[in-house]
Design a protein around this motif. Structure first.
Motif, mmCIF file in Angstrom:
data_model
loop_
_atom_site.group_PDB
_atom_site.id
_atom_site.type_symbol
_atom_site.label_atom_id
_atom_site.label_comp_id
_atom_site.label_asym_id
_atom_site.label_seq_id
_atom_site.Cartn_x
_atom_site.Cartn_y
_atom_site.Cartn_z
ATOM 1 N N LYS A 59 0.830 -1.099 0.099
ATOM 2 C CA LYS A 59 0.091 0.159 -0.101
ATOM 3 C C LYS A 59 0.909 1.429 -0.085
ATOM 4 C CE LYS A 59 -4.499 1.324 -0.071
ATOM 5 N NZ LYS A 59 -5.366 0.631 -0.817
ATOM 6 N N THR A 112 -7.161 -0.050 3.566
ATOM 7 C CA THR A 112 -8.531 -0.525 2.740
ATOM 8 C C THR A 112 -9.148 0.672 2.046
ATOM 9 O OG1 THR A 112 -10.188 -0.300 4.559
ATOM 10 C CG2 THR A 112 -8.906 -2.559 4.068
ATOM 11 N N ARG A 159 -4.259 -1.267 9.284
ATOM 12 C CA ARG A 159 -5.443 -2.054 8.810
ATOM 13 C C ARG A 159 -6.529 -2.129 9.859
ATOM 14 N NH1 ARG A 159 -7.390 -5.644 5.277
ATOM 15 N NH2 ARG A 159 -5.379 -5.531 3.801
#
Length: 231
Positions: free
Chosen positions: A11, A99, A77
């Motif tokens: 990410k 996310t 997360r």
């Protein structure tokens, strides 16, 4: 602006690439234990890293002590409210769920970096100049100045500090990061080129050289302009 991003997860790697591809200066480190070292050496407008690094050697308190005004963004997360509160108390400015869509992440970190510099929106007015901080463009009326990436970075850096001294060493570190800095005469040429772009509005905005120290962007009041009377 220059962001420090620790590329320790897919990410953060994607985030780093996305902001770099659009032109934002990025200092990258590949290990969590390097974050503090990189932040100690350089000046950054934003620090981004995965919250899991806090379980290793990275300390929010030490990062905050190094540069109190640099925003710190954590990527985590599904953090719970208690954990988010603890991180914010320890020195983080915000926590973003990993996310979240990439576009949302970029919008969030850009907004935090801008506001830390006193810019409430991507549009920054500086005398007759209008900056689009997200698009990295400078407009003079309806005309977009044709600036190279380095000239834009130099002008943006001093425009975000109008009337204040931008130390030459800090400016060089911002523009070049950990790359090899150019010879002094080369950087002087950059400044001459930048002044040439602003020559047509020298009566309204000019870059002052403070010999031996750095540069200052001065906004010049029109001749005969009256200052508002004090209440």
């Amino acid at each position: 602006m220059r962001y420090l991003i620790a590329e320790t997860s897919w990410k953060t790697v994607g985030l780093s690439k996305a902001v770099s591809d659009r032109g934002t200066l990025v200092t990258r480190c590949e290990a969590g234990e390097e974050i503090e070292d990189f932040h100690k050496i350089g000046e950054h407008d934003l620090v981004v890293f995965d919250a899991i690094q806090l379980l290793r050697q990275t300390s929010l308190i030490r990062l905050r002590e190094l540069h109190p005004d640099s925003p710190i963004v954590l990527i985590a997360r599904s953090p719970d409210a208690e954990q988010i509160a603890a991180w914010l108390t320890a020195g983080a400015d915000t926590v973003i769920d990993e996310t979240a869509p990439l576009a949302e992440m970029i919008a969030r970190i850009d907004a935090i970096a801008r506001r830390a510099q006193g810019a409430a929106s991507p549009r920054l007015n500086c005398g007759p100049l209008t900056f689009d901080l997200d698009a990295r463009r400078v407009h003079l009326g309806d005309v977009t100045l044709s600036l190279s990436p380095k000239l834009y970075e130099i002008l943006e850096y001093i425009a975000l500090r109008p009337g204040r001294l931008a130390a030459r060493e800090s400016l060089l570190g911002h523009v070049y990061g950990f790359e090899n800095e150019p010879a002094p005469r080369v950087f002087d040429v950059y400044m001459c080129n930048l002044r040439a772009h602003l020559a047509g509005i020298a009566d309204a905005v000019r870059i002052e050289t403070v010999r031996g120290a750095g540069y200052r962007l001065e906004l010049v009041e029109p001749a005969g302009a009256q200052k508002p009377l004090a209440a």
